[in-house]
Design a protein around this motif. Structure first.
Motif, PDB file in Angstrom:
ATOM      1  N   LEU B  56      37.456   6.913   8.253  1.00 46.67           N
ATOM      2  CA  LEU B  56      36.907   5.582   7.979  1.00 46.67           C
ATOM      3  C   LEU B  56      36.476   4.903   9.282  1.00 46.67           C
ATOM      4  O   LEU B  56      35.389   4.320   9.374  1.00 46.67           O
ATOM      5  CB  LEU B  56      37.934   4.714   7.251  1.00 46.67           C
ATOM      6  CG  LEU B  56      38.263   5.140   5.821  1.00 46.67           C
ATOM      7  CD1 LEU B  56      39.273   4.194   5.211  1.00 46.67           C
ATOM      8  CD2 LEU B  56      36.987   5.174   4.963  1.00 46.67           C
ATOM      9  N   GLU B  57      37.339   5.023  10.300  1.00 45.36           N
ATOM     10  CA  GLU B  57      37.030   4.411  11.588  1.00 45.36           C
ATOM     11  C   GLU B  57      35.774   5.041  12.198  1.00 45.36           C
ATOM     12  O   GLU B  57      34.877   4.348  12.684  1.00 45.36           O
ATOM     13  CB  GLU B  57      38.223   4.613  12.527  1.00 45.36           C
ATOM     14  CG  GLU B  57      38.247   3.655  13.701  1.00 45.36           C
ATOM     15  CD  GLU B  57      39.449   3.947  14.585  1.00 45.36           C
ATOM     16  OE1 GLU B  57      39.252   4.136  15.790  1.00 45.36           O
ATOM     17  OE2 GLU B  57      40.587   3.996  14.054  1.00 45.36           O
ATOM     18  N   THR B  59      33.392   6.497  10.600  1.00 43.62           N
ATOM     19  CA  THR B  59      32.221   6.089   9.821  1.00 43.62           C
ATOM     20  C   THR B  59      31.745   4.717  10.280  1.00 43.62           C
ATOM     21  O   THR B  59      30.544   4.490  10.493  1.00 43.62           O
ATOM     22  CB  THR B  59      32.576   6.038   8.319  1.00 43.62           C
ATOM     23  OG1 THR B  59      33.196   7.254   7.963  1.00 43.62           O
ATOM     24  CG2 THR B  59      31.330   5.817   7.472  1.00 43.62           C
ATOM     25  N   LEU B  60      32.717   3.816  10.446  1.00 45.56           N
ATOM     26  CA  LEU B  60      32.373   2.470  10.898  1.00 45.56           C
ATOM     27  C   LEU B  60      31.712   2.523  12.274  1.00 45.56           C
ATOM     28  O   LEU B  60      30.669   1.895  12.511  1.00 45.56           O
ATOM     29  CB  LEU B  60      33.649   1.622  10.947  1.00 45.56           C
ATOM     30  CG  LEU B  60      33.436   0.114  11.134  1.00 45.56           C
ATOM     31  CD1 LEU B  60      32.724  -0.442   9.907  1.00 45.56           C
ATOM     32  CD2 LEU B  60      34.769  -0.592  11.338  1.00 45.56           C
ATOM     33  N   ASN B  61      32.294   3.321  13.190  1.00 47.78           N
ATOM     34  CA  ASN B  61      31.701   3.481  14.522  1.00 47.78           C
ATOM     35  C   ASN B  61      30.268   3.980  14.426  1.00 47.78           C
ATOM     36  O   ASN B  61      29.380   3.485  15.130  1.00 47.78           O
ATOM     37  CB  ASN B  61      32.501   4.501  15.338  1.00 47.78           C
ATOM     38  CG  ASN B  61      33.832   3.955  15.789  1.00 47.78           C
ATOM     39  OD1 ASN B  61      34.033   2.738  15.793  1.00 47.78           O
ATOM     40  ND2 ASN B  61      34.746   4.824  16.146  1.00 47.78           N
ATOM     41  N   ILE B  63      28.126   3.687  12.008  1.00 53.77           N
ATOM     42  CA  ILE B  63      27.203   2.669  11.506  1.00 53.77           C
ATOM     43  C   ILE B  63      26.918   1.633  12.593  1.00 53.77           C
ATOM     44  O   ILE B  63      25.766   1.263  12.839  1.00 53.77           O
ATOM     45  CB  ILE B  63      27.780   1.996  10.235  1.00 53.77           C
ATOM     46  CG1 ILE B  63      27.865   3.037   9.109  1.00 53.77           C
ATOM     47  CG2 ILE B  63      26.924   0.809   9.811  1.00 53.77           C
ATOM     48  CD1 ILE B  63      28.630   2.587   7.907  1.00 53.77           C
ATOM     49  N   ILE B  64      27.982   1.190  13.300  1.00 52.59           N
ATOM     50  CA  ILE B  64      27.797   0.187  14.356  1.00 52.59           C
ATOM     51  C   ILE B  64      26.858   0.727  15.433  1.00 52.59           C
ATOM     52  O   ILE B  64      25.881   0.070  15.821  1.00 52.59           O
ATOM     53  CB  ILE B  64      29.166  -0.190  14.979  1.00 52.59           C
ATOM     54  CG1 ILE B  64      30.000  -0.973  13.961  1.00 52.59           C
ATOM     55  CG2 ILE B  64      28.973  -1.015  16.247  1.00 52.59           C
ATOM     56  CD1 ILE B  64      31.428  -1.213  14.410  1.00 52.59           C
ATOM     57  N   THR B 213      32.494   9.411  16.594  1.00 48.48           N
ATOM     58  CA  THR B 213      31.589   9.104  15.495  1.00 48.48           C
ATOM     59  C   THR B 213      31.875  10.098  14.378  1.00 48.48           C
ATOM     60  O   THR B 213      32.625  11.053  14.565  1.00 48.48           O
ATOM     61  CB  THR B 213      30.124   9.230  15.947  1.00 48.48           C
ATOM     62  OG1 THR B 213      29.910  10.564  16.399  1.00 48.48           O
ATOM     63  CG2 THR B 213      29.803   8.260  17.058  1.00 48.48           C
TER      64      THR B 213
END
Lengths: 276, 261
Positions: B56-57, B59-61, B63-64, B213
């Protein structure tokens, strides 16, 4: 005044992000650990083991390129003449949009010892240790990864041919074989060359395939560079190897662009001959 | 005979391309932990994936990094495009174009290594910042190429008209040229985001401990061998790509149909 400022910032941007990083590769490759000038990195990589790696890399890349071309060209040609060609190529295109690591992963299960393919392979070769982590599996998965790219590239160059040439040839009594030989193939040479460019260089440098599928059985330029930089911390040798990659890259680009150029000349000649 | 042979060949290639996909998607619903036998249907792998904080982390990275780097690349790339167009000498124009192409055509591994050396040379700590900069570096050329390509199509009389009406250079770009090429910004932004999400090699070379990532995380998991959570992730990726492609296809078909009528 303002123009000058913008020009200077653009030059600074390119210096920082493009020129200096590339110069640093060159600098690292010709200095030793203490920062003194030395060609020891190059003398080191031009001995036995590395020469074999260069040789293997080229052989694998050539074989992968030839196989994707030999499978991809007839496939692209056949579907380009089908009624549902747009839908079929869309199904191929979809697979190129999925991350390459997931595509590589999809074969780990299939090829690993309990997998369906490995079981079949073991029943034929009962004394082998299975198929994953061999050069054969490296080869199969490489073709799997690059085939859709090759097909899509070739397909676009085949459907890009003006239909009028094909109609004209048919009117003049050409059979399908002649149409292919005289019109379709000569007009897709630049597509074939694009395909080669999209497959050949990446297949030399994508180290993930070596690591995930071939274990340490297949060592190519890509995997050895990754090892020098991220495991051995030997930046000098790594940089010298990157220089080799860049030389290969320049050579391949030079040759293929030359071919593309002479290819278009052939196209023009063919059209002229047709006009006569 | 010829026809039979052709269809068999096409079907075989399709099986080669789609067999692994179907196999992986099928096993993503397996309640057992391996791909050796299908024990029964379950969504356990999907719920495990949703609770996997590392994934999850990452994925967030991803996208950011993708959104911010694409946005910065769009600004820098547009500025560079304007600077290239405004060059008076063709030679300067061509050399800027050539330099711009370097980071576009170079193999990923060369980009990764060269930036790794740059960051060590400057002495930045490897992590989010270095990955972000690296993504900007390989996205800028994409923006420059698409924007310049679109600028070529602006009619010179529009520019002349603007000058005749007393526009300054700044006004020309802000009021005439940039509004005309608005659509290309969306295109180059989308392209950059896609390149960014897809990138593994460059990020792998310039990231440090503790920052990863999604592709880096997938690589780390795949090195451990079969994991059905990866099958679930694989399935989500394919469903996303297929939905987008089919929607695009239907939209295109609908529009073409509308024009014909």
């Amino acid at each position: 005044m303002k123009r000058r400022l913008i020009n200077i910032s653009v030059v600074v941007y390119f210096l920082l992000t493009t020129i200096i990083p590339l110069v640093l590769i060159g600098y690292k490759s010709i200095t030793n650990g203490d920062g003194e000038f030395s060609i020891s990195n190059f003398t080191y990589i031009f001995q036995g083991t590395y020469i074999k790696i260069f040789y293997d890399t080229v052989i694998y890349s050539v074989l992968i390129t030839i196989f994707t071309l030999v499978i991809g060209y007839p496939f692209a040609y056949i579907i380009s003449r089908m009624k549902y060609r747009n839908e079929i190529i869309l199904l191929i295109l979809c697979t190129t949009w999925v991350n390459i690591l997931l595509k590589i992963y999809s074969w780990i299960g299939l090829l690993s010892i309990q997998g369906t393919i490995a079981q079949g392979y073991l029943s034929i070769f009962p004394n082998s240790e299975g198929i994953l982590y061999t050069d054969l599996s490296f080869f199969i998965v490489s073709i799997y990864v690059y085939l859709p790219i090759m097909i899509v590239t070739l397909y676009h160059s085949i459907v890009g041919i003006d239909e009028k040439y094909i109609f004209a040839a048919k009117d003049l009594g050409a059979d399908e074989r002649t149409i292919f030989r005289r019109i379709i193939f000569p007009n897709t040479i630049s597509g074939v060359i694009n395909g080669i460019q999209f497959v050949f260089i990446p297949s030399m440098t994508l180290f993930m395939l070596n690591r995930l599928i071939a274990g340490n059985k297949v060592v190519t330029l890509g995997s050895i560079i990754e090892q020098q930089f991220l495991s051995n911390n030997n930046y000098g040798i790594g940089a010298a190897l990157v220089i080799i990659v860049m030389i290969f890259f320049a050579l391949v680009s030079f040759i293929t662009n030359k071919l593309k150029h002479s290819g278009s000349e052939i196209d023009e000649l063919e059209v002229e001959a047709g006009d006569l | 005979m010829g026809k039979f042979f052709k269809y068999t060949f096409v079907v075989l290639v399709f099986i080669f391309i789609y067999l692994p996909i179907i196999y992986i998607i099928g096993y993503s619903f397996n309640s057992g932990g391996t791909m050796a036998a299908f024990d029964g249907f379950s969504l356990a792998n999907y719920s495990a994936l949703m609770e996997n904080t590392r994934i999850l982390e990452a994925t967030l990275n991803t996208i950011i990094i993708a959104v911010i780097s694409s946005y910065i690349a769009m600004l820098i790339g547009t500025a560079i495009s304007i600077a290239i167009v405004e060059q008076k000498s063709i030679r300067h124009q061509n050399s800027l174009l050539a330099v711009n192409r370097i980071m576009f055509i170079n193999p990923d591994i060369v980009i990764g290594v060269s930036l790794l050396l740059l960051f060590t040379f400057i002495g930045i700590e490897f992590g989010l910042l270095t990955v972000l900069i690296a993504h900007v570096v390989f996205n800028v050329p994409v923006v420059v190429i698409t924007v310049l390509n679109r600028m070529k199509n602006i009619k010179p009389n529009v520019i002349n008209a603007a000058y005749d009406l007393g526009a300054t250079k700044t006004m020309l770009y802000r009021k005439v040229i940039l509004p005309q090429i608005k659509d290309v910004f969306l295109l180059s932004f989308t392209l950059s985001v896609v390149y960014s999400i897809d990138d593994f090699i460059v990020s792998f070379f310039v990231t440090g401990n503790g920052f990863s990532t999604l592709p880096i995380e997938i690589y780390a998991m795949a090195r451990q061998g079969v994991s059905l959570e990866l099958n679930a992730l694989f399935t989500i990726f394919y469903v996303l790509v297929f939905t987008i492609m089919i929607a695009k296809y239907l939209y295109g078909k609908f529009r073409v149909g509308g024009k014909d009528a």
